[in-house]
Design a protein around this motif. Sequence first.
Motif, short mmCIF file in Angstrom:
data_model
loop_
_atom_site.label_atom_id
_atom_site.label_comp_id
_atom_site.label_asym_id
_atom_site.label_seq_id
_atom_site.Cartn_x
_atom_site.Cartn_y
_atom_site.Cartn_z
N ILE A 136 0.85 -1.20 0.00
CA ILE A 136 0.00 0.00 0.00
C ILE A 136 0.88 1.25 0.00
CG2 ILE A 136 -1.68 1.34 1.34
CD1 ILE A 136 -2.84 -1.39 2.29
N GLN A 137 1.95 1.23 0.82
CA GLN A 137 2.87 2.37 0.89
C GLN A 137 3.56 2.60 -0.47
OE1 GLN A 137 3.36 4.56 3.61
NE2 GLN A 137 4.34 5.68 1.94
N THR A 189 -9.90 6.70 0.96
CA THR A 189 -10.20 5.55 1.81
C THR A 189 -9.89 4.31 0.98
OG1 THR A 189 -11.96 6.76 2.93
CG2 THR A 189 -12.01 4.37 3.12
N ILE A 190 -8.98 3.50 1.47
CA ILE A 190 -8.55 2.32 0.71
C ILE A 190 -9.50 1.18 1.04
CG2 ILE A 190 -6.69 0.65 0.39
CD1 ILE A 190 -4.80 3.09 1.17
N LEU A 199 -12.10 0.61 -4.46
CA LEU A 199 -11.00 1.41 -5.01
C LEU A 199 -9.92 0.53 -5.63
CD1 LEU A 199 -9.61 4.32 -5.16
CD2 LEU A 199 -8.37 3.57 -3.15
N LEU A 200 -9.53 -0.51 -4.90
CA LEU A 200 -8.46 -1.39 -5.38
C LEU A 200 -8.86 -2.16 -6.63
CD1 LEU A 200 -7.19 -2.73 -1.93
CD2 LEU A 200 -6.07 -1.05 -3.39
N LYS A 201 -10.16 -2.53 -6.72
CA LYS A 201 -10.64 -3.21 -7.94
C LYS A 201 -10.66 -2.24 -9.11
CE LYS A 201 -13.60 -6.77 -5.93
NZ LYS A 201 -14.97 -7.25 -5.74
N ILE A 260 -8.16 2.78 6.07
CA ILE A 260 -8.37 1.51 5.36
C ILE A 260 -9.71 0.93 5.78
CG2 ILE A 260 -7.56 -0.85 5.07
CD1 ILE A 260 -4.72 0.16 5.35
N GLU A 261 -10.47 0.48 4.80
CA GLU A 261 -11.75 -0.20 5.04
C GLU A 261 -11.58 -1.62 4.54
OE1 GLU A 261 -16.00 0.26 3.10
OE2 GLU A 261 -15.32 2.16 3.97
N ALA A 262 -11.49 -2.59 5.47
CA ALA A 262 -11.23 -3.97 5.07
C ALA A 262 -12.15 -4.94 5.82
CB ALA A 262 -9.77 -4.31 5.35
N ASP A 263 -12.15 -6.19 5.34
CA ASP A 263 -12.97 -7.22 5.98
C ASP A 263 -12.18 -7.91 7.09
OD1 ASP A 263 -15.43 -7.42 4.08
OD2 ASP A 263 -13.69 -7.37 2.76
N LEU A 264 -10.87 -8.08 6.85
CA LEU A 264 -10.01 -8.78 7.80
C LEU A 264 -8.68 -8.03 7.92
CD1 LEU A 264 -10.59 -12.16 6.00
CD2 LEU A 264 -11.57 -11.64 8.21
N ILE A 265 -8.06 -8.10 9.09
CA ILE A 265 -6.75 -7.46 9.29
C ILE A 265 -6.00 -8.18 10.40
CG2 ILE A 265 -7.66 -5.71 10.89
CD1 ILE A 265 -5.61 -3.76 9.55
#
Length: 150
Positions: free
Chosen positions: A79-80, A93-94, A98-100, A126-131
């Motif tokens: 990401i960086q 907001t990642i 956005l990534l798709k 970051i907006e994610a399902d898992l981390i």
Amino acid sequence: MSTLNTTGKVTQKRMRVGRGIGSGKGKTSGRGVKGQKSRSGVAIKSFEGGQMPLYRRLPKRGFNQFGRINIAIMNLGKIQSFIDQNTISSGDTINTVLLKKLKLINKNSQKLKILATGEIKDQIIIEADLISKAAIEKLEKAGGKIQLKK
């Protein structure tokens, strides 16, 4: 106006089997004498005359799980690097959308997982399902925020 096709192949009558000796295809109707293939209703699928059939010669491999969810994995270092290349701006907001859109993850992936490999310098959301726990620590240390989807 066009004329009909008059080549021999089209006008040739079909062979009527089993119509007497004189026809050349009478009595056994070209099926030989006795045996499995001379009987009606027989289709020996993939039989190769006793030779090992193709479907048994080839190896069977793998398993396709039908309920599988595709999870896209993204490292903080990656990401960086995208931020450094100006592919992603640090104000965005990642998330998966956005990534798709930027084709950084596969379009078939349903969830996004963030892992801690690499360093993050910018303050990002970051907006994610898992981390992973280590990724949460690194993000908060850099001043970023994480929003987990339920």
